[in-house]
Write a protein that holds these residues in place. Sequence first.
Motif, short mmCIF file in Angstrom:
data_model
loop_
_atom_site.label_atom_id
_atom_site.label_comp_id
_atom_site.label_asym_id
_atom_site.label_seq_id
_atom_site.Cartn_x
_atom_site.Cartn_y
_atom_site.Cartn_z
N GLN A 102 0.84 -1.21 0.00
CA GLN A 102 0.00 0.00 0.00
C GLN A 102 0.87 1.25 0.00
OE1 GLN A 102 -2.48 0.49 3.49
NE2 GLN A 102 -2.61 2.69 3.15
N GLU A 106 1.29 4.18 -2.84
CA GLU A 106 1.10 5.59 -2.49
C GLU A 106 2.32 6.43 -2.88
OE1 GLU A 106 -1.85 5.05 1.39
OE2 GLU A 106 0.34 4.98 1.65
N ALA A 124 -8.16 1.84 1.79
CA ALA A 124 -7.36 3.06 1.92
C ALA A 124 -6.95 3.58 0.55
CB ALA A 124 -6.13 2.79 2.78
N LEU A 125 -6.50 2.68 -0.32
CA LEU A 125 -6.09 3.10 -1.67
C LEU A 125 -7.29 3.54 -2.51
CD1 LEU A 125 -3.38 0.39 -2.49
CD2 LEU A 125 -3.03 2.78 -1.85
N ASP A 127 -9.98 4.99 -1.28
CA ASP A 127 -10.36 6.31 -0.77
C ASP A 127 -9.40 7.41 -1.24
OD1 ASP A 127 -12.44 5.08 0.52
OD2 ASP A 127 -11.47 5.05 2.49
N GLU A 128 -8.17 7.01 -1.56
CA GLU A 128 -7.19 7.97 -2.06
C GLU A 128 -7.21 8.05 -3.59
OE1 GLU A 128 -3.54 6.48 -0.50
OE2 GLU A 128 -4.11 6.80 1.59
N SER A 129 -8.19 7.37 -4.19
CA SER A 129 -8.33 7.31 -5.66
C SER A 129 -7.09 6.72 -6.33
CB SER A 129 -8.61 8.71 -6.24
OG SER A 129 -9.83 9.22 -5.73
N LEU A 130 -6.46 5.78 -5.65
CA LEU A 130 -5.27 5.11 -6.20
C LEU A 130 -5.59 3.72 -6.75
CD1 LEU A 130 -2.58 6.18 -3.57
CD2 LEU A 130 -2.95 7.09 -5.88
#
Length: 288
Positions: A102, A106, A124-125, A127-130
């Motif tokens: 992850q 990032e 998490a990724l 939500d970060e648009s990753l």
Amino acid sequence: MKKIFSFCLAALLILAGCGSQPASSAAESSGTAESVSSEAAGSASSEVSSSEEAASEEPVTILVAAAASLEYSFVDELIPMFQEKYPYITVEGTYDSSGKLQTQIEEGLEADVFMSAATKQMNALKDESLVDADSIVNLLENKIVLITAADSTSPVTTFEEIGNAQSIALGDPASVPVGQYAQEALTTLGLWDAIQPKVSLGTNVTEVLNWVAEGSADAGIVYATDAATTDKVTVVAEAPEGSLAEPVIYPVGVVSASQHKDAAALFVEFLQSPEALAVFEAYGFSAA
């Protein structure tokens, strides 16, 4: 006179017979030529079609960032199966704890597919648009188990007895999902704080497995699938029912920054196929 007439008649008959033969041969030759021409045209059309297909399948390489517990199934079976089906796509893999992967994504790791050993890192990724939200699939379920070395005489036979071990190997809860699951289960059982003086934290599940297999730790907690990869450890117990709030889910998705999303999507689709799921099940996973 009769002889002259007979001779002329015979000559006429011979000439008539000779004249009819070339007509038949010409027809046969014409048919053969048309057949050859048709075959040549078909062959040319096939070559053009194959050429167009090859042109549409330019060689491409994708990088899959996957939890360490997936390495054996990916490297030994799934990636070769996929590449046989799509020979123009080369799949490379990087395997580590989901938390480390992850962080690497990032920080700009040029991965095309991410498969985590927990939903926490994937969410998490997302939500970060990753990671593309619409590409995420909760694919597999695993179990966490308590292990000892195969030749161990350890008195530990249940999760509740883990405190009886002299040394305990766990994944680091800060970045390793199996460590997070172990912490949750042992906290639920009221054992987490009491065992801390005996705990060594591994950077991924493979390290924890190896510590126990080599005798560096008396007991450890890993995924059932990892324990099944070696005869150097013995599974003594599964996490007690109710010790985990949620099952151990492995999601997979396409990384948003991927430059090869079509190929990445094909790999994610392949992992959902019956033949791929059969491989996962042979390694101890079950469909989520």
